[in-house]
Design a protein around this motif. Structure first.
Motif, short mmCIF file in Angstrom:
data_model
loop_
_atom_site.label_atom_id
_atom_site.label_comp_id
_atom_site.label_asym_id
_atom_site.label_seq_id
_atom_site.Cartn_x
_atom_site.Cartn_y
_atom_site.Cartn_z
N THR A 172 -2.94 6.75 6.49
CA THR A 172 -3.44 5.81 5.49
C THR A 172 -3.78 4.48 6.15
N ALA A 173 -2.91 3.97 7.01
CA ALA A 173 -3.15 2.70 7.71
C ALA A 173 -4.36 2.81 8.63
N ASP A 174 -4.57 3.97 9.23
CA ASP A 174 -5.73 4.14 10.12
C ASP A 174 -7.05 3.95 9.39
N ALA A 175 -7.09 4.31 8.10
CA ALA A 175 -8.31 4.08 7.32
C ALA A 175 -8.61 2.59 7.24
N PHE A 176 -7.57 1.77 7.13
CA PHE A 176 -7.77 0.31 7.09
C PHE A 176 -8.25 -0.20 8.44
N ASP A 218 -7.04 16.47 1.70
CA ASP A 218 -8.44 16.03 1.72
C ASP A 218 -8.68 14.87 0.76
N ALA A 219 -8.11 14.96 -0.44
CA ALA A 219 -8.28 13.88 -1.41
C ALA A 219 -7.62 12.61 -0.89
N GLY A 220 -6.48 12.73 -0.25
CA GLY A 220 -5.79 11.57 0.31
C GLY A 220 -6.60 10.87 1.38
N PHE A 221 -7.20 11.65 2.27
CA PHE A 221 -8.06 11.04 3.31
C PHE A 221 -9.21 10.29 2.65
N ALA A 222 -9.84 10.91 1.65
CA ALA A 222 -10.97 10.27 0.97
C ALA A 222 -10.52 9.01 0.23
N ASP A 223 -9.40 9.08 -0.47
CA ASP A 223 -8.88 7.93 -1.21
C ASP A 223 -8.54 6.77 -0.28
N ALA A 224 -7.92 7.07 0.86
CA ALA A 224 -7.56 6.02 1.82
C ALA A 224 -8.82 5.30 2.31
N GLU A 225 -9.88 6.06 2.57
CA GLU A 225 -11.14 5.46 3.02
C GLU A 225 -11.75 4.59 1.92
N ILE A 226 -11.70 5.06 0.68
CA ILE A 226 -12.26 4.31 -0.45
C ILE A 226 -11.53 2.98 -0.63
N VAL A 227 -10.20 3.04 -0.68
CA VAL A 227 -9.41 1.83 -0.91
C VAL A 227 -9.58 0.86 0.26
N ALA A 228 -9.56 1.36 1.48
CA ALA A 228 -9.75 0.50 2.65
C ALA A 228 -11.12 -0.17 2.62
N LEU A 240 0.84 -1.19 0.00
CA LEU A 240 0.00 0.00 0.00
C LEU A 240 0.88 1.24 0.00
N ARG A 241 0.76 2.02 -1.04
CA ARG A 241 1.44 3.32 -1.07
C ARG A 241 0.56 4.30 -0.32
N HIS A 242 1.16 5.11 0.53
CA HIS A 242 0.34 6.09 1.26
C HIS A 242 -0.46 6.94 0.27
N ALA A 243 -1.60 7.43 0.74
CA ALA A 243 -2.48 8.23 -0.10
C ALA A 243 -1.87 9.63 -0.31
N LYS A 244 -2.55 10.42 -1.12
CA LYS A 244 -2.05 11.75 -1.49
C LYS A 244 -1.79 12.60 -0.24
N ALA A 245 -0.62 13.21 -0.21
CA ALA A 245 -0.23 14.03 0.93
C ALA A 245 -0.17 15.50 0.54
N ALA A 246 -0.39 16.33 1.55
CA ALA A 246 -0.27 17.77 1.37
C ALA A 246 1.20 18.16 1.30
N TRP A 247 1.48 19.30 0.75
CA TRP A 247 2.83 19.83 0.76
C TRP A 247 3.18 20.20 2.20
N ALA A 248 4.44 20.18 2.51
CA ALA A 248 4.88 20.55 3.85
C ALA A 248 4.57 22.02 4.11
N LEU A 249 4.09 22.30 5.30
CA LEU A 249 3.86 23.67 5.71
C LEU A 249 5.20 24.30 6.10
N PRO A 250 5.30 25.61 6.12
CA PRO A 250 6.56 26.23 6.53
C PRO A 250 7.01 25.69 7.90
N GLY A 251 8.24 25.25 7.96
CA GLY A 251 8.79 24.73 9.21
C GLY A 251 8.45 23.27 9.49
N GLN A 252 7.61 22.67 8.67
CA GLN A 252 7.20 21.28 8.87
C GLN A 252 8.17 20.34 8.13
#
Length: 176
Positions: free
Chosen positions: A69-73, A35-45, A14-26
């Motif tokens: 991503t694993a938490d969605a599973f 948001d799309a990554g959270f939704a995709d992880a739920e769909i695939v799981a 399982l490749r992790h779902a879509k991630a956001a870009w790093a925020l400054p300092g992150q």
């Protein structure tokens, strides 16, 4: 027609779902799913759970986006899903992934690895052979996608035997 024999070992990649870009300092490690990554992880799981594709153990990169991503599973399958976080899956290359997969001698017959590209794709190409992998993922391994590979022998000594693709779930397309 008789049922196909159960595989000796089943590997879920399982490749992790879509991630956001790093925020400054992150740091990259702390990047979260978008948001799309959270939704995709739920769909695939959910699709995996509906098809009975439930691993015995999950080995997950400790990076935040992989854990999410694993938490969605866990939510789709069972709160008792055995998820183990492994720091080496964050920055490790294919040799580390192979070593971790092959070192699970006493593990149950199925194992999920939640990790990062390009390594997840490299492991799939090795497990299927280049020609079969090219047919399965002609445009590469998309974020959030799940490959299920069956083997007739267990991986060992940092080497993967040749396996066969049992299922492919891509949140955007290509479901088999």
């Amino acid at each position: 027609m008789p049922a196909a024999p159960a595989p000796v070992f089943r590997l879920y990649l399982l490749r992790h779902a879509k991630a956001a870009w790093a925020l400054p300092g992150q740091t990259d490690f702390d990047r979260t799913l978008d948001d799309a990554g959270f939704a995709d992880a739920e769909i695939v799981a959910g699709m995996a759970a509906d098809r009975g594709l439930v691993p015995d153990i999950v080995l997950c990169s400790s990076a935040v986006r992989c854990r999410q991503t694993a938490d969605a599973f866990r939510r789709a399958m069972t709160q008792d899903l055995d998820i183990r976080y492994i720091d080496a899956l964050y920055a490790g290359g294919a040799n580390i992934y192979r070593e971790i997969i092959g070192s699970q001698d006493d593990a149950p017959p199925s194992l999920m690895v939640v990790g990062h590209n390009p390594v997840i794709e490299e492991i799939l190409r090795e497990a299927l052979g280049e020609e079969t992998a090219a047919e399965a993922i002609p445009a590469g391994y998309p974020p959030g996608a799940l490959a299920v590979v069956d083997f007739d022998t267990r991986p060992s000594d940092g080497a993967l035997p040749l396996g066969r693709l049992a299922a492919w779930i891509d949140p955007d397309r290509h479901n088999r």
